[in-house]
Design an enzyme around this catalytic site. Structure first.
Site, PDB file in Angstrom:
ATOM      1  CG  HIS B 268      -2.012   1.173   1.245  1.00 37.26           C
ATOM      2  ND1 HIS B 268      -3.177   1.204   1.149  1.00 37.26           N
ATOM      3  CD2 HIS B 268      -1.472   2.398   1.757  1.00 37.26           C
ATOM      4  CE1 HIS B 268      -3.640   2.074   1.246  1.00 37.26           C
ATOM      5  NE2 HIS B 268      -2.902   3.113   1.706  1.00 37.26           N
ATOM      6  CD  GLU B 269       1.517   3.539   3.688  1.00 44.13           C
ATOM      7  OE1 GLU B 269       1.638   4.565   3.248  1.00 44.13           O
ATOM      8  OE2 GLU B 269       0.468   3.493   4.397  1.00 44.13           O
ATOM      9  CG  HIS B 272       0.101   5.974  -0.618  1.00 48.84           C
ATOM     10  ND1 HIS B 272      -0.821   6.857  -1.170  1.00 48.84           N
ATOM     11  CD2 HIS B 272      -0.582   5.312   0.377  1.00 48.84           C
ATOM     12  CE1 HIS B 272      -1.962   6.798  -0.612  1.00 48.84           C
ATOM     13  NE2 HIS B 272      -1.794   5.954   0.375  1.00 48.84           N
ATOM     14  CD  GLU B 298      -5.946   5.332   0.457  1.00 52.11           C
ATOM     15  OE1 GLU B 298      -5.135   6.142   0.611  1.00 52.11           O
ATOM     16  OE2 GLU B 298      -6.127   4.312   1.230  1.00 52.11           O
TER      17      GLU B 298
END
Lengths: 504, 504
Positions: B268-269, B272, B298
């Site tokens: 997820h990070e 980003h 997101e």
């Protein structure tokens, strides 16, 4: 405006500057703890922008005006009161800042940025001539700066030294360093021909990095570094920095097959850190909350690293813990062997790896050379030859490469000229301090054998840390020890320890 | 002054602001990666001082003057050119900044600082009434702020939403969210009563933290996070921040007995982070070098975490590597079992731990509640009851404590009202983007099965990352996908994957 109002303005103003300074220091700390390969240039932009804001604020005309007005006030009357010392030091700093023309400040900033790049490249290429032009520029600019900063009868070199060790002078350094050299050279020779010699091999066994990390942290905490108000990290060139009144960062590095590097490095930085942690927090960012000088700062790191960390008392406490932490490496080693090994003395080429006795000879060489450069008695191009001559004379060795010789230190390329003497001053101060502490705490060795470091730390807090930058370093030392700067205490300390170990 | 000169001034000015902003972000990052226990208050002082400097510069009258003058110039003519977008966005930001009275900004800053403290205490005490007064203050102040910020026919809530998802509106959200909810609720029920169910036990075996760290880093690098321009660290609440154009920091956390936490958190990070790393670096700190919206940001994290990271193609590549990294845990597990386990769906209480399907129901609940609070249709004191009702209705469960219910998120206490919808917008955008990418890169699944992520990343760079904040999020999405915001793509994606796994 009342003097109290002016003082309040200055206090708040310099507290704001401290916010910016500590933000900039955080960026520097972060740059040394794993910054991504390509993040460097922008980081340099961030730091130089903050530095610009700081410089603007430090030289704001209101600062000068308030300080001028406060000079004659009752607040300034006692220069050793927190207020009086604040006014005196800030005025001195302000005048110093203002004495340097902006163009020279910028030229120095550019020159040292380029200087460090050229130094790195030259060191990699093992070529002094690649660095020589940049160093010539730096020496020229530092001489110019010194001429602007010179006060009264100060020499050019003293004007630079003043920034790192206020109130110090060359005559004093020459006298003490020459006595020190006269005693260290034969001492080192005697050690080399001593009947007993330590077994360095035990320090080169396998000490797993993770275990070193845990053990170093544990010892740092045991001697008094407060992890509620600080942390321990890793970096290539260990240092200590404080990013706030309760945020001291010490950095170390570990080598699997060289125990002393990480262990004494951590003790050294913890010594610096405990000094920072002992400064008056309510004066953070102002002279009463700042360190007295680089020499005094170094005295604290050296005291814990060497005078305590290499003492018999320390190892009689520490050795069982070390053996538990490194069972494979130390199972067949005695406390005596370990204590002897960490006190090994032998002339070597690299300052940062030098032992406690020969280290000071490295410093004396650099002091003599940089002084000659600044005073115009030595040309940059003649530096490598002069370097080798002095190494042969004082240490009996010569570097096979300039990378491991005259190019080994970053200092000159960064414009840090006048800085080296503070390392040996730290060693001298530390021995003088411990002699005084010994007299006032007769049980100190027994305490340390029992792992009780609080009495000694408390003594340092009361006598050194709590006074911040109220006193000049020489005044502070005289107040505490009752004797002026000298090398007798250090020589006594070294002789006692080495005589016992090497047995002559 | 020519328009070009004015533009150059603004560009340099906002680049300076970016230096301060990124310094402040570095202080924040550092505060989340092991700050000493007592260092917090001074750190807050540093950050708030820098924020003050930033606010001063952003609202400097010269900024407004130059922007006004530039508005009619040729540089502003094309609002989708880098210069035109810069002028349009900066003017909008400037007017927004100026529309809020300084007293309200300060009240909000105080209110949210206090709010977060009360929220933490209330959560510990599991008592909503301890937080209620602080939240009432925050809602009141945010309503006031919204009234100042309202433009045209915007509702109060839309005025707040604008900060996070420019150009978005409530009607659109309500429509899409209501369709989404109507399809998700039966889908979740169908999954729960499906004949096959995953074995979550395999994810709760022992996955040594060190191995997780190495594996997560390796996977982040494999999918395209550039470690030359970023790093991966650990923290309590994972996030991603960029401290410069080449200094992206992603943070994760690992639990020994819960593999998905650290693994998908890192994906997820990294998603980003790859977005940040794809923004035009020459425009760093200006709109063309900034992200388009929180929703778009997101979408990048969710795409890599869920649509890629939970796909069959991904696991057919990744599983052998995972088994090599965690031999003890995965030796008797098949790739099918693993893929099924990481796609487990079950209604749960905590948003940040929710699965991909039920997650959006958590967001819809928060959106409806915060909208009602801001529009005056719900009183703070009635919030816990309303919360429980919606949880029963949408997820069929109710929290036994307010700590795990209405007090679970920090957002409202920090004044982040209007922020929650961007999480679900991200999910919707990500599915729409991947559908378009699939059509343009027909081989994408085969590439991913082969561990080739570059084609997809390249597609995202070209279509999303390189455009920075030139387009409004809705415009950007329409340009890329050709369809307006909707939930069909997400539902299609979920149904296909779950149907195959759960077998109905």
């Amino acid at each position: 405006m009342t003097p109290e109002k002016r003082f309040d303005f200055l206090r708040a103003w310099f507290q704001q500057i401290a916010l910016l300074q500590s933000a900039s220091d955080t960026l520097e700390w972060d740059a040394h703890t794993g910054l991504a390969a390509q993040a460097g240039p922008y980081r340099a932009d961030q730091i130089s922008f903050l530095r610009g804001l700081i410089h603007q604020r430090r030289t704001d005309p209101r600062v000068g005006e308030h300080l001028q007005e406060l000079q004659g006030s009752a607040l300034a009357a006692d220069v050793h009161s927190p207020e009086g010392a604040t006014i005196a030091h800030l005025l001195k700093d302000y005048q110093r800042d203002c004495r340097l023309p902006q163009s020279l400040v910028e030229a120095l900033s550019r020159g040292t940025t380029v200087g460090q790049q050229h130094w790195e490249a030259a060191r990699r290429a093992d070529s002094f001539s690649q660095f020589s032009p940049a160093l010539q520029t730096i020496v020229k600019l530092k001489r110019e700066a010194a001429a602007h900063l010179q006060q009264g009868r100060q020499t050019l070199y003293e004007a630079l030294l003043e920034e790192y060790e206020p109130g110090c002078n060359c005559e004093l350094l020459q006298n003490v360093f020459s006595q020190l050299q006269q005693q260290l050279v034969p001492l080192v020779q005697q050690i080399q021909s001593a009947p007993r010699q330590p077994d360095l091999g035990i320090l080169r066994r396998r000490f797993p990095i993770d275990a070193q990390r845990r053990f170093s942290r544990w010892v740092a905490e045991a001697i008094g570094f407060d992890f509620q108000r600080g942390r321990l990290d890793e970096t290539v060139h260990p240092f200590c920095t404080s990013l706030g009144p309760h945020d001291c960062r010490i950095l170390s590095r570990y080598e699997q097959h060289w125990f002393p590097g990480g262990f004494f490095g951590t003790l050294h930085e913890a010594g610096h850190g405990m000094y920072d942690q002992g400064l008056p927090t309510q004066w953070y960012g102002l002279p009463p909350g700042s360190f007295a000088s680089l020499g005094i700062h170094e005295s604290q790191s050296r005291l814990w690293e060497n005078l305590i960390g290499r003492s018999q008392a320390f190892w009689s406490w520490n050795f069982p813990h070390a053996r538990a932490a490194f069972p494979d490496a130390l199972t067949d080693v005695t406390v005596q062997q370990m204590h002897f090994a960490v006190n090994a003395v032998r002339p070597s080429l690299i300052r940062v790896e030098a032992d406690e006795a020969t280290y000071n000879l490295h410093i004396i060489i650099r002091f003599q050379l940089e002084q000659a450069l600044v005073e115009g008695d030595l040309q940059v191009d003649d530096l490598p030859t002069a370097w080798d001559e002095k190494f042969r004379q004082y240490l009996g060795i010569a570097a096979p490469t300039v990378a491991d010789g005259v190019l080994q230190d970053v200092h000159w390329s960064a414009g840090l000229i006048g800085y080296f003497p503070t390392y040996t001053l730290g060693n001298l101060y530390s021995a003088q301090l411990l002699e005084t502490a010994s007299a006032e705490l007769p049980q100190w060795e027994r305490s340390i054998s029992a792992g009780q470091f609080q009495p000694l730390l408390h003594w340092l807090r009361e006598n050194i840390h709590h006074h911040g930058r109220i006193w000049q370093p020489a005044e502070l030392m005289l107040r505490v020890t009752g004797t002026p700067l000298g090398c007798d205490a250090l020589i006594r300390s070294l002789c006692t320890r080495y005589q016992q170990l090497y047995g002559w």
